[in-house]
Design a protein around this motif. Structure first.
Motif, PDB file in Angstrom:
ATOM      1  N   ALA A  67       0.830  -1.210   0.000  1.00 40.24           N
ATOM      2  CA  ALA A  67       0.000   0.000   0.000  1.00 40.24           C
ATOM      3  C   ALA A  67       0.861   1.255   0.000  1.00 40.24           C
ATOM      4  N   LYS A  68       2.029   1.187   0.663  1.00 41.41           N
ATOM      5  CA  LYS A  68       2.894   2.368   0.727  1.00 41.41           C
ATOM      6  C   LYS A  68       3.432   2.743  -0.649  1.00 41.41           C
ATOM      7  N   VAL A  69       3.628   1.746  -1.508  1.00 40.10           N
ATOM      8  CA  VAL A  69       4.084   2.045  -2.862  1.00 40.10           C
ATOM      9  C   VAL A  69       2.997   2.797  -3.623  1.00 40.10           C
ATOM     10  N   TYR A  70       1.756   2.308  -3.524  1.00 41.13           N
ATOM     11  CA  TYR A  70       0.651   3.005  -4.182  1.00 41.13           C
ATOM     12  C   TYR A  70       0.523   4.436  -3.652  1.00 41.13           C
ATOM     13  N   ILE A  71       0.646   4.591  -2.335  1.00 42.18           N
ATOM     14  CA  ILE A  71       0.512   5.920  -1.726  1.00 42.18           C
ATOM     15  C   ILE A  71       1.588   6.859  -2.260  1.00 42.18           C
ATOM     16  N   ALA A  72       2.833   6.361  -2.324  1.00 36.85           N
ATOM     17  CA  ALA A  72       3.935   7.205  -2.793  1.00 36.85           C
ATOM     18  C   ALA A  72       3.739   7.629  -4.240  1.00 36.85           C
ATOM     19  N   LEU A  73       3.340   6.685  -5.092  1.00 37.07           N
ATOM     20  CA  LEU A  73       3.147   7.006  -6.502  1.00 37.07           C
ATOM     21  C   LEU A  73       1.928   7.902  -6.705  1.00 37.07           C
ATOM     22  N   GLN A  74       0.865   7.649  -5.938  1.00 33.69           N
ATOM     23  CA  GLN A  74      -0.343   8.465  -6.080  1.00 33.69           C
ATOM     24  C   GLN A  74      -0.088   9.891  -5.632  1.00 33.69           C
ATOM     25  N   SER A  75       0.735  10.074  -4.599  1.00 27.99           N
ATOM     26  CA  SER A  75       1.012  11.429  -4.115  1.00 27.99           C
ATOM     27  C   SER A  75       1.757  12.251  -5.156  1.00 27.99           C
ATOM     28  N   GLN A  76       2.362  11.566  -6.144  1.00 27.05           N
ATOM     29  CA  GLN A  76       3.054  12.262  -7.223  1.00 27.05           C
ATOM     30  C   GLN A  76       2.175  12.464  -8.447  1.00 27.05           C
ATOM     31  N   GLY A  77       0.889  12.104  -8.339  1.00 26.17           N
ATOM     32  CA  GLY A  77      -0.029  12.289  -9.461  1.00 26.17           C
ATOM     33  C   GLY A  77       0.191  11.317 -10.598  1.00 26.17           C
ATOM     34  N   GLN A  78       0.671  10.122 -10.283  1.00 23.41           N
ATOM     35  CA  GLN A  78       0.929   9.127 -11.323  1.00 23.41           C
ATOM     36  C   GLN A  78      -0.360   8.408 -11.686  1.00 23.41           C
ATOM     37  N   ARG A  79      -1.083   8.926 -12.680  1.00 24.48           N
ATOM     38  CA  ARG A  79      -2.377   8.361 -13.056  1.00 24.48           C
ATOM     39  C   ARG A  79      -2.249   7.036 -13.791  1.00 24.48           C
ATOM     40  N   ARG A  80      -1.056   6.708 -14.272  1.00 22.67           N
ATOM     41  CA  ARG A  80      -0.898   5.424 -14.941  1.00 22.67           C
ATOM     42  C   ARG A  80      -0.850   4.270 -13.941  1.00 22.67           C
ATOM     43  N   ILE A  81      -0.722   4.601 -12.657  1.00 19.13           N
ATOM     44  CA  ILE A  81      -0.802   3.619 -11.573  1.00 19.13           C
ATOM     45  C   ILE A  81      -2.183   3.763 -10.942  1.00 19.13           C
ATOM     46  N   PRO A  82      -2.932   2.666 -10.734  1.00 15.96           N
ATOM     47  CA  PRO A  82      -4.283   2.815 -10.157  1.00 15.96           C
ATOM     48  C   PRO A  82      -4.243   3.443  -8.772  1.00 15.96           C
ATOM     49  N   PRO A  83      -5.078   4.429  -8.507  1.00 12.87           N
ATOM     50  CA  PRO A  83      -5.111   5.062  -7.178  1.00 12.87           C
ATOM     51  C   PRO A  83      -5.596   4.093  -6.113  1.00 12.87           C
ATOM     52  N   ILE A  84      -5.026   4.217  -4.930  1.00  8.71           N
ATOM     53  CA  ILE A  84      -5.396   3.351  -3.807  1.00  8.71           C
ATOM     54  C   ILE A  84      -6.599   3.936  -3.085  1.00  8.71           C
ATOM     55  N   HIS A  85      -7.479   3.060  -2.604  1.00  8.40           N
ATOM     56  CA  HIS A  85      -8.682   3.488  -1.904  1.00  8.40           C
ATOM     57  C   HIS A  85      -8.643   3.101  -0.425  1.00  8.40           C
ATOM     58  N   ASP A  86      -8.121   1.919  -0.119  1.00 11.16           N
ATOM     59  CA  ASP A  86      -8.104   1.437   1.257  1.00 11.16           C
ATOM     60  C   ASP A  86      -7.057   0.334   1.365  1.00 11.16           C
ATOM     61  N   ALA A  87      -6.663   0.002   2.573  1.00 12.67           N
ATOM     62  CA  ALA A  87      -5.698  -1.082   2.779  1.00 12.67           C
ATOM     63  C   ALA A  87      -5.663  -1.446   4.258  1.00 12.67           C
ATOM     64  N   TRP A  88      -5.395  -2.725   4.533  1.00 15.88           N
ATOM     65  CA  TRP A  88      -5.209  -3.171   5.911  1.00 15.88           C
ATOM     66  C   TRP A  88      -4.456  -4.483   5.905  1.00 15.88           C
ATOM     67  N   GLN A  89      -4.040  -4.896   7.088  1.00 17.17           N
ATOM     68  CA  GLN A  89      -3.319  -6.148   7.230  1.00 17.17           C
ATOM     69  C   GLN A  89      -3.939  -6.948   8.360  1.00 17.17           C
ATOM     70  N   HIS A  90      -4.167  -8.247   8.100  1.00 12.05           N
ATOM     71  CA  HIS A  90      -4.721  -9.135   9.115  1.00 12.05           C
ATOM     72  C   HIS A  90      -3.795 -10.339   9.220  1.00 12.05           C
ATOM     73  N   GLY A  91      -3.044 -10.383  10.296  1.00 12.99           N
ATOM     74  CA  GLY A  91      -2.065 -11.456  10.427  1.00 12.99           C
ATOM     75  C   GLY A  91      -0.997 -11.299   9.367  1.00 12.99           C
ATOM     76  N   ASP A  92      -0.775 -12.358   8.593  1.00 18.40           N
ATOM     77  CA  ASP A  92       0.237 -12.298   7.542  1.00 18.40           C
ATOM     78  C   ASP A  92      -0.369 -12.050   6.165  1.00 18.40           C
ATOM     79  N   VAL A  93      -1.624 -11.646   6.127  1.00 18.53           N
ATOM     80  CA  VAL A  93      -2.296 -11.384   4.854  1.00 18.53           C
ATOM     81  C   VAL A  93      -2.550  -9.881   4.700  1.00 18.53           C
ATOM     82  N   GLU A  94      -2.133  -9.336   3.544  1.00 21.05           N
ATOM     83  CA  GLU A  94      -2.384  -7.937   3.218  1.00 21.05           C
ATOM     84  C   GLU A  94      -3.592  -7.842   2.289  1.00 21.05           C
ATOM     85  N   VAL A  95      -4.365  -6.785   2.464  1.00 20.88           N
ATOM     86  CA  VAL A  95      -5.453  -6.487   1.534  1.00 20.88           C
ATOM     87  C   VAL A  95      -5.289  -5.032   1.094  1.00 20.88           C
ATOM     88  N   VAL A  96      -5.232  -4.817  -0.214  1.00 22.80           N
ATOM     89  CA  VAL A  96      -5.110  -3.475  -0.773  1.00 22.80           C
ATOM     90  C   VAL A  96      -6.268  -3.265  -1.742  1.00 22.80           C
TER      91      VAL A  96
END
Length: 658
Positions: free
Chosen positions: A163-192
Motif C-alpha cells: 500500500a505504501k508504494v501506491y501511496i507514494a506514486l499516487q502522491s506524485q499524481g501518477q495516473r498510470r498507476i491505479p489510485p489506492i482506496h483502502d488497505a489493511w493487514q490481518h495477520g500475515d495477509v495484506e489487503v489493498v
C-alpha cells in the motif's frame, strides 16, 4: 464520516441526508434510467438492472517483505512470511462474503482455488463498496498529506508495504498507476483496495488492430520505458511483464491494472496454470534487466500475430544480445526509429522529443511520513495532437447576498466531423465569453450583456477561416466592446461610480489552438493531469500591479485598495485599457474554466480543484452537473457576489493518420 457525493461536505456517520445540501446519503440516482431510490450499497439498479455500484479491485496477498520494496522492516516484522509463501486455506472467502470485519467490501468474484500445480500467493478480485460515502483511513491520509493524522486502527494494524508504494506514486499524481482506496493487514495477509481497471481495454487488443499505426506502437514502447524508470526505484518493474496487466485508458495511454512487487520468483501470480503459460511468457529469470522489455514487445508481436517492422527487428535483436544496456540507450534507439518512420512517410507525426518530468522514489524507511519523492530526469514523448472531442457547459447564479445578477456569459461552438473507415478528423471552433458587470442595477448587467453581444457579433463576421483570429483582430474586438459601453455611459451622462463597466475573460479555440483575452479580474484556469491546476490570466487590480513593480505580495495586498480594478471595459475610452492577449496549444486532455470572482475568490478553486475539477477531465463525467456543483461550492464558501463559470473539456489524441 460520510462525504457527500454532491458538495463533499463531511457528515456524521448517522446522517441520512447531507447537512449542507440535503443530498441523500443512503440512496443514489441510476445513471441509466434516473431512478432516484437506488440504495448506495446496491450493485445494480432495481429498475433497469444497470450496474451502478461502487466497485473496486482488491488484492489479497501474503505480506510483502520490506526488503522487496527497499523499505526497512519494523522490529515486529521479523517473522513476516515472504511473498512466495502460499495463501493459507483460512484465507479462502466465499462469494458474497465480506473481506473486512466492518462488512464494507463484498466479494463479487470467487477466489481461485489452490491446486497441486498452482500455488496461489496473490489474487485480485472485484469487490463492491457497500459504504461508498464513508471515507477510508488511507483516503484521509492522502487528503491531508499529513501522515501523523493516521487513525488509531491504521496505526494498530499497520499499513501494508504494498500500500505504501501506491501511496507514494499516487502522491506524485501518477495516473498510470491505479489510485489506492483502502488497505489493511490481518495477520500475515495484506489487503489493498485500488481502482478497478479490469474493464479497461487490454493493450494487446489494440496492438493487433490493423488500423493501429507503427508509430502508435512505437509510442507505447516508449511509454513502457517511462514506466520502467518509474517502477525501478520501488522494485515493481515486474508489473510491466504480465501482458494482461497492460491496459489503455480512454485516451489510449498505457496504464497498469495493478502493481506486482519483485521477489525471488519473478513470475507474478496468475489465476490458472494456463494463464501463467500465456500471459507471463515474456518474463525472464532474475535479475530483471531491460532485456525483459524486449521480451515483452516480442510477446506482444507474437500473440497479436502482427509482423515486426523495419528497425524494430534490429532493436529487439540488439536488446536480446545485450548491445542495448540502459534505458537511455533504448530511448535513443526508439527516437531514431521514429525519425526513420517520419522520413519514410509512414506516419504524419514529428520525431520523438523529450522533456523533463519527476520520478518518485521510496527511501529506506517503513514509516509513511518518510515516503518522500525524489526527482530524476525522465523523458516524455511529445506528439502532434488532434482534437478528439470538445464539450462545454456554463451557468451563472446571483449568489446569496446580491439581489440581482450583473454577470453575463456567452458560448458559441461549431463542431465538424469528417469520418472515413481508416481516419477521423474533428474540427472544433469555440468562443467563450464571461463578463462581470459593475455599476449597480440597470448598469452592470447592461454592460456585461452588451460586451458579450458585441464580441459575439464581431467574431461572427471576422472569424470565418479554420484558424484563430490574429492578436490584432482580438484586440480590435475588445476595443469595440469597450467603445459600445463607453458611448452608452456618455449618452446617459453617467458619472463617477454610476458609470457602468464590466470585466472580460474570453477564450477562443480552433482545433488544438487557443487564445485568451482578458480585462479585469475574471479569470481563465487550465487543468491537466500532468500539470494540475494553473491560473492562465493575471488579475488587473492594484495589488497585482504593485507585485509587478517588485513589491512583496503581503505588502501589496495589505493596501486598502488592493482589490480595486486597474482597468475595465466601459468606464473610460479605449486609451485607458490594455487587454492581455495570449496564445497556447492544447497538447493533452485539458479542462478550461472561465470564472468570475464570485467563483475564484478566497482561493476556492485552488483549494477544491482535486475534488471538483479533476474528475471532470474524464469523458464519462457530466459537465453540466460539474458546473452546477461548482456554483453550489461557491455559494457554500463565498456567496457574497454573483457566481459564473464556463467549463470546457478539450480531449486530444495523437495524429496518427498516414
Amino acid at each position: 464520516m460520510l462525504i457527500c457525493p454532491q458538495c463533499k461536505f463531511e457528515n456524521p456517520n448517522s446522517n441520512k441526508f447531507c447537512q449542507s445540501c440535503g443530498t441523500s446519503l443512503t440512496h443514489k440516482v441510476c445513471p441509466e434510467c434516473s431512478t432516484d431510490d437506488v440504495p448506495v450499497n446496491a450493485l445494480r439498479c432495481h429498475n433497469c438492472g444497470t450496474e451502478c455500484g461502487t466497485v473496486f479491485w482488491a488484492i489479497i496477498a501474503k505480506e510483502t517483505t520490506g526488503e522487496a520494496l527497499g523499505i526497512d522492516k519494523n522490529e515486529g516484522d521479523e517473522g513476516a512470511i515472504s511473498s512466495s509463501s502460499p495463501l493459507s486455506p483460512s484465507s479462502q472467502i466465499a462469494l458474497g462474503s465480506y473481506l473486512d470485519s466492518q462488512e464494507r467490501y463484498q466479494l463479487l468474484d470467487p477466489l481461485p482455488a489452490k491446486t497441486e500445480t498452482a500455488i496461489i500467493t496473490d489474487v485480485g478480485v472485484r469487490v463492491l463498496d457497500s459504504q461508498p460515502y464513508q471515507i477510508s483511513p488511507i483516503e484521509a491520509v492522502l487528503a491531508s498529506q499529513q501522515p501523523d493524522l493516521l487513525t488509531p486502527s491504521v496505526e494498530a494494524n499497520g499499513i501494508p508495504h504494498l500500500a505504501k508504494v501506491y501511496i507514494a506514486l499516487q502522491s506524485q499524481g501518477q495516473r498510470r498507476i491505479p489510485p489506492i482506496h483502502d488497505a489493511w493487514q490481518h495477520g500475515d495477509v495484506e489487503v489493498v483496495i485500488i481502482e478497478d481497471r479490469s474493464h479497461w481495454q487490454p493493450l494487446l487488443d489494440l496492438w493487433q488492430e490493423e488500423t493501429t499505426s507503427s508509430l502508435k506502437i512505437l509510442h507505447w514502447c516508449y511509454q513502457m520505458t517511462q514506466l520502467w524508470a518509474l517502477l525501478e526505484p520501488v522494485n515493481c518493474r515486474q508489473s510491466l511483464l504480465d501482458l494482461s496487466n497492460l491496459r489503455l485508458d480512454e485516451d489510449q495511454t498505457l496504464a497498469l491494472q495493478r502493481l506486482y512487487v519483485e521477489s525471488s520468483n519473478s513470475v507474478p501470480a496468475t489465476e490458472s496454470p494456463e494463464d501463467a503459460q500465456v500471459q507471463t511468457s515474456a518474463i525472464p529469470d532474475q535479475p530483471l534487466t531491460i532485456q525483459a522489455l524486449g521480451r515483452v514487445w516480442q510477446a506482444l508481436f507474437r500473440q497479436s500475430q502482427r509482423t515486426q517492422f523495419g528497425s524494430v527487428v534490429q532493436m529487439l535483436g540488439d536488446l536480446d544480445v545485450g548491445k542495448i544496456q540502459t534505458i537511455a540507450q533504448l530511448r535513443s534507439r526508439l527516437e531514431e526509429i521514429s525519425v526513420e518512420l517520419e522520413a519514410l512517410g509512414t506516419a504524419t507525426l514529428p520525431p520523438i522529443k523529450e522533456k523533463n518530468t519527476a520520478v518518485p522514489t521510496i527511501p529506506q524507511s517503513d514509516e509513511p511520513e518518510d515516503i518522500i519523492s525524489k526527482t530524476d530526469d525522465m523523458p516524455t514523448v511529445v506528439l502532434a495532437m488532434q482534437l478528439s472531442s470538445l464539450e462545454d457547459a456554463g451557468r451563472t447564479d446571483v449568489g446569496r447576498q446580491r439581489h440581482h445578477n450583473e454577470d453575463y456569459f456567452g458560448i458559441e461552438t461549431k463542431i465538424q466531423k469528417l469520418e472515413f473507415p481508416k481516419s477521423r478528423v474533428l474540427q472544433g471552433h469555440g468562443l467563450y465569453i464571461l463578463c462581470d458587470g459593475m455599476g449597480g442595477h440597470a448598469g452592470g448587467e447592461i454592460a456585461s450583456e452588451l460586451a458579450v453581444n458585441t464580441l459575439r457579433q464581431y467574431f461572427q463576421e471576422h472569424w470565418t477561416a479554420n484558424q484563430l483570429p490574429t492578436e490584432d483582430s482580438i484586440r480590435e474586438a475588445v476595443y469595440l466592446a469597450n467603445e459600445a459601453i463607453y458611448k452608452l455611459n456618455q449618452q446617459d451622462a453617467r458619472s463617477g461610480v454610476g458609470r457602468m463597466g464590466t470585466t472580460l475573460v474570453m477564450l477562443l479555440i480552433q482545433d488544438t489552438q487557443a487564445a485568451v483575452a482578458h480585462v479585469g479580474d475574471s479569470r481563465l484556469y487550465s487543468l491537466t493531469r500532468k500539470r494540475g491546476l494553473e491560473q492562465v490570466t493575471v488579475d488587473h487590480e492594484v495589488g497585482q500591479r504593485e507585485i509587478n513593480r517588485g513589491v512583496e505580495a503581503s505588502i501589496a495586498y495589505a493596501r486598502p485598495d488592493a482589490y480595486q480594478l486597474t482597468q475595465a471595459l466601459g468606464p473610460r475610452d479605449e486609451n485607458s485599457i490594455s487587454p492581455d492577449v495570449g496564445f497556447f496549444e492544447i497538447n493533452e486532455d485539458t479542462l478550461l474554466l472561465l470564472a468570475s470572482d464570485g467563483l475564484s475568490d478566497n482561493d476556492l478553486l485552488e483549494t477544491h480543484w482535486q475534488t471538483h475539477l479533476e474528475p471532470l477531465l474524464s469523458s464519462g463525467v457530466n459537465l453540466e452537473r460539474g458546473v452546477t456543483e461548482l456554483i453550489d461550492l461557491a455559494n457554500q464558501h463565498n456567496g457574497h457576489d454573483n457566481i459564473t463559470g464556463i467549463l470546457i473539456r478539450a480531449k486530444v489524441r495523437p495524429n496518427l493518420e498516414s
